[in-house]
Design an enzyme around this catalytic site. Sequence first.
Site, short mmCIF file in Angstrom:
data_model
loop_
_atom_site.label_atom_id
_atom_site.label_comp_id
_atom_site.label_asym_id
_atom_site.label_seq_id
_atom_site.Cartn_x
_atom_site.Cartn_y
_atom_site.Cartn_z
N THR A 91 -30.61 -13.06 -10.61
CA THR A 91 -31.40 -13.93 -11.48
C THR A 91 -32.64 -14.43 -10.76
OG1 THR A 91 -30.53 -16.11 -10.86
CG2 THR A 91 -29.20 -14.78 -12.37
N ASP A 92 -33.60 -14.90 -11.54
CA ASP A 92 -34.73 -15.61 -10.96
C ASP A 92 -34.24 -16.96 -10.45
OD1 ASP A 92 -37.36 -16.23 -10.23
OD2 ASP A 92 -38.19 -15.39 -12.07
N TRP A 93 -35.12 -17.69 -9.80
CA TRP A 93 -34.72 -18.86 -9.03
C TRP A 93 -34.49 -20.09 -9.91
CZ3 TRP A 93 -34.32 -15.03 -6.27
CH2 TRP A 93 -34.28 -15.01 -4.89
#
Length: 642
Positions: free
Chosen positions: A318-320
Amino acid sequence: MSTRLSVQTAALEAPYRNASLPINERVTDLLSRMTLKEKAGLLFHNMICPGPVGELAGPLVAMGILDTHELLKDKLMSHFNLIGPITDPKLVARWHNSVQQYVLDHTRLGIPVTLSSDPRHHFSTNVGTSFRAGVMSQWPETLAFGALRSPGLVRRFADVARQEYLAVGLRVSLHPQADLSTEYRWARVNTTFGEDSNLAAELVAAYIDGFQSAALSESMDGRESVATMTKHFPGAGPQMNGEDSHFVYGREAIYPGGNFEYHLEPFRKAIKAGTRQIMPAYAMPVGTKYEEVGFAFNKGVITGLLREELGFTGIICTDWGLVTDAVLLGQDMPARAWGCEHLSELERVVKILDAGCDQIGGESRPELVISAVKQGLVSQERLDASVARVLREKFVLGLFDDKRFVDVSAAEKVVGSPEFTELGKIVQRAAFTILTNGNDAIPLSQSTLGSTTTRFYIEGVDTETLERRGITVVSTLEDADVALLRIQCPHEPRPGGFEAKFHSGSLELPDVEVARLAHIIRTVPITVLDVYLDRPAVLTPLINAQEQALAARGLYKGGGRSGSALVVNFGADSEAFLDVCFGSGNVSPQGKLPFDLPRSMAAASQSREDMPFDSEDPLFHCGHGLRYRADEGNATINATFD
């Protein structure tokens, strides 16, 4: 017996330490030995940085980073994004080795650390999306590769970046960005390849090949490769009103033109090219067949589309910051759990894993996975599937074997080497795109200037570069023969330590700035105006000012000609700009616009977010780019990279 010796003794007996065995056998053996806590640590991928002199760092509160010792020993995490510029390659290489040794000394299984990096070879200074080049070779932004349209060039760049990454221990690139710039107001246009899906797909594939395949042996050994994490699936470009999904006001991805498939094409090519990791976008799709939750929470998108329909078998990270609220650079940053804001942190983790993601980026919360498994919310089988993918990548990269440590003495020889640095500068010059060149204003020459001593009015060019070239600078327009001006693409400033780094909003220059530049163009006989395009700016008023100035005058004192050129760059230093102005250097400007330039802000706002080339009557079309002389420069750059 020390912990280190215990690990090494066990390594002689454990099959997962036997480099002669097939990777699948090694993964199976190691997985069978792991505790729940050891497995949970592998599913998180957060930020890290060295201490001031290369030691393991304590907490970095401004970026929400925990003490390195805690991350490695207590949380048993082993995937980290290195933040900050690399100014001392030997220091970073030593620190990397210290991190790997600490794991051997203080953990039961000695699972090696995998270091990743956001882009760091370009001109962007947004700490949320990329880092300064530091001593690494500096190339223009990826838009420049869209402007030059050469897969061979992209492959060569990626191979250079791969070698510099390897030298300091970076083994995963959190790029390329396969998004399309169909929405001109979006803050991340500069790190795309443009708005043409077919072109972007071709360049993304070449990028992946350069990072992952350029150095593969006949056995397809990936030990000299850097794994690519292609992002942001299924395409983060169609942002509602051009806002960015890092922030709550930009959480929607919309498709008013029904053009969802267009944005998938670069990802299809990326998967075919063998990208080993993929990062989903933050935004949630609105008005599609998919659930209106962020893409990483979206089982229909992650499992249904990415895994089952497109056949991707690699790691999905996932993105942050999808789970935990944070403070970043002094700014409150709620978790980007779009559509899932009502869920608890535990429920968000469960939904991400159920969607099909393997790792959670920007978080250090393995205790949530442990709790989810113990409560029966995530099965052991589901957990093991992701752990196995993550472990396999470490084996492919050789991190359990001879690639655990790097050669410190070699780091400074590779990083920023003269050859790599010169290649970056060549591409900076080549990617300049000439939009207008009235009366052949450039290249500046004696016949054009008509005077033995030329006086320059300068803005935006560093003083040292001017002094090296012996350029005579004057402070008043009336005394100048030539004006050389460098300006930034317009944007509307946003508040907040983190948010302010995203260039968003209007693409038009303020009226007062237009009037000022128009006055310079009218006053100085020859002007060269250079605009850094991190988004497709509205340049219509500047074109109008050029046309009016050229119509109002002909020859000027000394027998030279008046003229006005408008060029754009996608990341270039002052030396490259002056080379373009004077026709010096070993390559001429060859760029072609990687997107349309809108005629007005109204036209940009009215275009549909998901549709390419949708701005009415653009000022310049995608592919526009002039030459100031015969195309001998093309032969140079093609011979160098293709």
